[in-house]
Design a protein around this motif. Structure first.
Motif, PDB file in Angstrom:
ATOM      1  N   ILE A   1      -0.484  -2.191   6.636  1.00  0.00           N
ATOM      2  CA  ILE A   1      -0.104  -2.502   5.261  1.00  0.00           C
ATOM      3  C   ILE A   1      -1.324  -3.112   4.585  1.00  0.00           C
ATOM      4  CG2 ILE A   1       1.312  -3.949   3.743  1.00  0.00           C
ATOM      5  CD1 ILE A   1       3.542  -3.799   5.778  1.00  0.00           C
ATOM      6  N   ARG A   2      -1.659  -2.573   3.412  1.00  0.00           N
ATOM      7  CA  ARG A   2      -2.765  -3.106   2.617  1.00  0.00           C
ATOM      8  C   ARG A   2      -2.285  -3.384   1.201  1.00  0.00           C
ATOM      9  NH1 ARG A   2      -7.329   1.238   4.273  1.00  0.00           N
ATOM     10  NH2 ARG A   2      -5.523   2.567   4.408  1.00  0.00           N
TER      11      ARG A   2
ATOM     12  N   SER B   1      -0.983  -6.605   7.132  1.00  0.00           N
ATOM     13  CA  SER B   1      -0.310  -6.625   8.419  1.00  0.00           C
ATOM     14  C   SER B   1      -0.363  -5.227   9.028  1.00  0.00           C
ATOM     15  CB  SER B   1       1.140  -7.070   8.250  1.00  0.00           C
ATOM     16  OG  SER B   1       1.718  -7.347   9.506  1.00  0.00           O
ATOM     17  N   GLY B   2       0.047  -5.110  10.276  1.00  0.00           N
ATOM     18  CA  GLY B   2       0.051  -3.800  10.908  1.00  0.00           C
ATOM     19  C   GLY B   2       0.763  -3.827  12.238  1.00  0.00           C
TER      20      GLY B   2
ATOM     21  N   ALA C   1      10.323  -8.484   7.691  1.00  0.00           N
ATOM     22  CA  ALA C   1       9.771  -9.721   8.253  1.00  0.00           C
ATOM     23  C   ALA C   1       8.766 -10.381   7.303  1.00  0.00           C
ATOM     24  CB  ALA C   1       9.109  -9.440   9.598  1.00  0.00           C
ATOM     25  N   LYS C   2       7.995  -9.577   6.598  1.00  0.00           N
ATOM     26  CA  LYS C   2       6.973 -10.104   5.685  1.00  0.00           C
ATOM     27  C   LYS C   2       7.512 -10.302   4.267  1.00  0.00           C
ATOM     28  CE  LYS C   2       3.424 -10.120   8.464  1.00  0.00           C
ATOM     29  NZ  LYS C   2       2.665 -11.302   8.763  1.00  0.00           N
ATOM     30  N   VAL C   3       8.784  -9.971   4.046  1.00  0.00           N
ATOM     31  CA  VAL C   3       9.440 -10.059   2.737  1.00  0.00           C
ATOM     32  C   VAL C   3       8.601  -9.339   1.674  1.00  0.00           C
ATOM     33  CG1 VAL C   3      10.671 -11.567   1.145  1.00  0.00           C
ATOM     34  CG2 VAL C   3      10.306 -12.322   3.475  1.00  0.00           C
TER      35      VAL C   3
ATOM     36  N   PHE D   1       2.092  -2.923  -2.472  1.00  0.00           N
ATOM     37  CA  PHE D   1       1.501  -2.773  -1.154  1.00  0.00           C
ATOM     38  C   PHE D   1       1.707  -1.347  -0.684  1.00  0.00           C
ATOM     39  CE2 PHE D   1       2.693  -7.139  -1.715  1.00  0.00           C
ATOM     40  CZ  PHE D   1       1.619  -7.847  -1.197  1.00  0.00           C
ATOM     41  N   LYS D   2       0.835  -0.911   0.220  1.00  0.00           N
ATOM     42  CA  LYS D   2       0.972   0.442   0.768  1.00  0.00           C
ATOM     43  C   LYS D   2       0.880   0.381   2.280  1.00  0.00           C
ATOM     44  CE  LYS D   2      -0.776   4.241  -1.105  1.00  0.00           C
ATOM     45  NZ  LYS D   2      -1.749   5.273  -1.506  1.00  0.00           N
TER      46      LYS D   2
END
Length: 131
Positions: free
Chosen positions: A69-70, A78-79, A106-108, A48-49
Motif C-alpha cells: 500500500i502506498r 504497509s504491505g 487493520a490500518k483503517v 491510497f493504492k
C-alpha cells in the motif's frame, strides 16, 4: 498385439514431441522486439493504492501473494508477503484480495484502490450477485 500398441504409442509420442519442439522454437525467430515502459501511477491526493500480485511455482505448485500500500506521493504505508500451500494461481490472487481487505481494515484505510492482474477476480468481485 503388444508390439502393435507399443509401435502406435511410440508414433504418438514422437509426433507430440516434434509438435512441442516446433512450438517452442517460435520465440527464437528474429521478430522485432517491442519495448514497453510501465510505471506505477499514484492515486488521487488523499487516497491510497494497493498493488497485489499472486504467483505460483510450476515445479512445486506452491503459491504466494504479495501486496504493498502506498499513498498518493508513492510512499510505502504497509504491505504483506505470504507463502501459502500448494494451489492454483487464481487461488493466490483470491488470497491476495483477502489479505488486502484484512490489511485495509487493520490500518483503517478507507480511500483505497487496488490494482491486480487477475481479471477473473476483478470480474467476480465487481459482478452483482445473480438473482
Amino acid at each position: 498385439m503388444d508390439d502393435e500398441v507399443s509401435y502406435e504409442s511410440k508414433k504418438i509420442i514422437v509426433a507430440v514431441v516434434r509438435e512441442w519442439y516446433k512450438a517452442s522454437q517460435v520465440g527464437d525467430t528474429k521478430s522485432p522486439k517491442i519495448q514497453l515502459f510501465l510505471a506505477w501511477e499514484p492515486p488521487e491526493l488523499g487516497q491510497f493504492k494497493l498493488n497485489v500480485d499472486g504467483s505460483r511455482r510450476c515445479a512445486s505448485s506452491f503459491i504466494c501473494v504479495k501486496g504493498v500500500i502506498r499513498n498518493s506521493f508513492g510512499d510505502w504505508v504497509s504491505g504483506f508477503d505470504v507463502n501459502l500451500c500448494k494451489g492454483k494461481i487464481l487461488e493466490a490472487e483470491v488470497w491476495g484480495l483477502f489479505f488486502y481487505l484484512q490489511l485495509a481494515i487493520a490500518k483503517v484505510i478507507r480511500r483505497l484502490t487496488m490494482e491486480m492482474d487477475a481479471d477473473m477476480i476483478v470480474l467476480l468481485v465487481g459482478s452483482p450477485p445473480s438473482q
